[in-house]
Design a protein around this motif. Structure first.
Motif, PDB file in Angstrom:
ATOM      1  N   SER A 120     -22.526   4.610  35.536  1.00 55.35           N
ATOM      2  CA  SER A 120     -21.939   3.307  35.853  1.00 55.35           C
ATOM      3  C   SER A 120     -21.974   2.421  34.615  1.00 55.35           C
ATOM      4  O   SER A 120     -23.030   2.217  34.014  1.00 55.35           O
ATOM      5  CB  SER A 120     -22.716   2.646  36.997  1.00 55.35           C
ATOM      6  N   VAL A 121     -20.803   1.910  34.231  1.00 50.50           N
ATOM      7  CA  VAL A 121     -20.684   1.076  33.036  1.00 50.50           C
ATOM      8  C   VAL A 121     -19.797  -0.123  33.370  1.00 50.50           C
ATOM      9  O   VAL A 121     -18.618   0.039  33.701  1.00 50.50           O
ATOM     10  CB  VAL A 121     -20.063   1.853  31.853  1.00 50.50           C
ATOM     11  N   PHE A 122     -20.383  -1.333  33.280  1.00 53.05           N
ATOM     12  CA  PHE A 122     -19.654  -2.552  33.644  1.00 53.05           C
ATOM     13  C   PHE A 122     -19.159  -2.391  35.092  1.00 53.05           C
ATOM     14  O   PHE A 122     -19.927  -2.098  35.975  1.00 53.05           O
ATOM     15  CB  PHE A 122     -18.510  -2.835  32.673  1.00 53.05           C
ATOM     16  N   ALA A 123     -17.873  -2.563  35.333  1.00 56.22           N
ATOM     17  CA  ALA A 123     -17.312  -2.402  36.681  1.00 56.22           C
ATOM     18  C   ALA A 123     -16.568  -1.079  36.797  1.00 56.22           C
ATOM     19  O   ALA A 123     -15.663  -0.939  37.623  1.00 56.22           O
ATOM     20  CB  ALA A 123     -16.385  -3.569  37.009  1.00 56.22           C
ATOM     21  N   LEU A 124     -16.956  -0.102  35.973  1.00 54.28           N
ATOM     22  CA  LEU A 124     -16.323   1.214  35.986  1.00 54.28           C
ATOM     23  C   LEU A 124     -17.377   2.295  36.225  1.00 54.28           C
ATOM     24  O   LEU A 124     -18.578   2.044  36.096  1.00 54.28           O
ATOM     25  CB  LEU A 124     -15.617   1.476  34.647  1.00 54.28           C
ATOM     26  N   ALA A 161     -10.522  -5.897  37.385  1.00 51.49           N
ATOM     27  CA  ALA A 161     -10.723  -4.562  36.818  1.00 51.49           C
ATOM     28  C   ALA A 161      -9.403  -3.843  36.615  1.00 51.49           C
ATOM     29  O   ALA A 161      -9.342  -2.619  36.668  1.00 51.49           O
ATOM     30  CB  ALA A 161     -11.647  -3.750  37.725  1.00 51.49           C
ATOM     31  N   ASP A 162      -8.328  -4.594  36.424  1.00 55.02           N
ATOM     32  CA  ASP A 162      -7.040  -3.974  36.141  1.00 55.02           C
ATOM     33  C   ASP A 162      -7.009  -3.580  34.673  1.00 55.02           C
ATOM     34  O   ASP A 162      -6.996  -4.439  33.793  1.00 55.02           O
ATOM     35  CB  ASP A 162      -5.885  -4.935  36.450  1.00 55.02           C
ATOM     36  N   VAL A 163      -7.008  -2.292  34.422  1.00 48.66           N
ATOM     37  CA  VAL A 163      -7.070  -1.817  33.047  1.00 48.66           C
ATOM     38  C   VAL A 163      -5.966  -0.808  32.798  1.00 48.66           C
ATOM     39  O   VAL A 163      -5.426  -0.193  33.718  1.00 48.66           O
ATOM     40  CB  VAL A 163      -8.438  -1.171  32.725  1.00 48.66           C
ATOM     41  N   LEU A 164      -5.639  -0.661  31.550  1.00 51.69           N
ATOM     42  CA  LEU A 164      -4.674   0.342  31.116  1.00 51.69           C
ATOM     43  C   LEU A 164      -5.396   1.323  30.212  1.00 51.69           C
ATOM     44  O   LEU A 164      -6.030   0.919  29.234  1.00 51.69           O
ATOM     45  CB  LEU A 164      -3.512  -0.324  30.364  1.00 51.69           C
ATOM     46  N   LEU A 165      -5.331   2.580  30.556  1.00 52.12           N
ATOM     47  CA  LEU A 165      -5.961   3.626  29.748  1.00 52.12           C
ATOM     48  C   LEU A 165      -4.883   4.381  28.991  1.00 52.12           C
ATOM     49  O   LEU A 165      -3.869   4.761  29.568  1.00 52.12           O
ATOM     50  CB  LEU A 165      -6.724   4.597  30.657  1.00 52.12           C
TER      51      LEU A 165
END
Length: 204
Positions: A120-124, A161-165
């Motif tokens: 678990s890292v931050f909100a991911l 937590a909207d992210v782009l990978l």
């Protein structure tokens, strides 16, 4: 052998009943499957059905990881938050990041028993689905090497937590650090070379 890698946003706490407004459900952000789990019945001539079955299997794993993350946060007295802080520009140390292991029995959802290592890292959360005889200490080390490098390739799209990978970056990292699902004992020189390669691709 590692059967799958998952990157997910576990979401916030899950109270009973309908999710309240603003509740963030568990979401898969990126997955990579290696090979076919032993005992998987073939589905001849139906690739869409195979992909759907695989997605369902990974969603089961993701929900279990999300539940483990929430349990850990609850026991530590820290409420879970779906909000991501500012993401790092360079790989950071995650030696103290919380994580764990759990097993899934045969048929739930894979034909044979698997062990899941998660971090678990931050909100991911990051997870490896491993064969039960796999070296679990090496699985945890591999996660702690993959996670900070994948964080650098993430980009916040807005609040929450909207992210782009960058999938090309993630693919390169997994090809180098987890080739064909095989975990490796890696030295610092090799990791530095991978960082240079990934950095060059990200800048293009």
């Amino acid at each position: 052998m590692v059967r799958a890698f998952l990157l997910l946003a576990p979401g916030g706490a899950e109270p009973p009943g309908p999710a309240p407004p603003g509740h963030a459900p568990c979401r898969l952000l990126y997955t990579r499957v290696f090979g076919t789990p032993p005992g998987t019945p073939p589905v001849p001539g139906d690739p869409p059905r195979q992909r759907l079955r695989r997605k369902e299997q990974l969603l089961v794993v993701a929900r279990q990881v999300a539940s483990q993350c929430r349990l850990l946060q609850s026991s530590s007295g820290r409420p879970s938050s779906p909000q991501l802080p500012q993401l790092p520009d360079e790989p950071i140390s995650l030696q103290d990041a919380p994580g764990g292991l759990f097993q899934l029995p045969p048929g739930d959802p894979f034909p044979e028993r698997v062990t899941v290592a998660w971090l678990s890292v931050f909100a991911l959360a990051f997870a490896l689905v491993c064969d039960p005889q796999e070296n679990l200490s090496l699985a945890e080390i591999t996660l702690r090497r993959l996670a900070p490098r994948l964080l650098v390739s993430l980009r916040l799209l807005g609040p929450g937590a909207d992210v782009l990978l960058r999938p090309d970056t993630a693919d390169v990292l997994l090809d180098r650090l987890l080739p064909h699902g095989q975990m490796l004992f890696l030295n610092e020189r090799f990791l530095q070379a991978v960082d240079r390669e990934v950095g060059g691709k990200a800048s293009r």
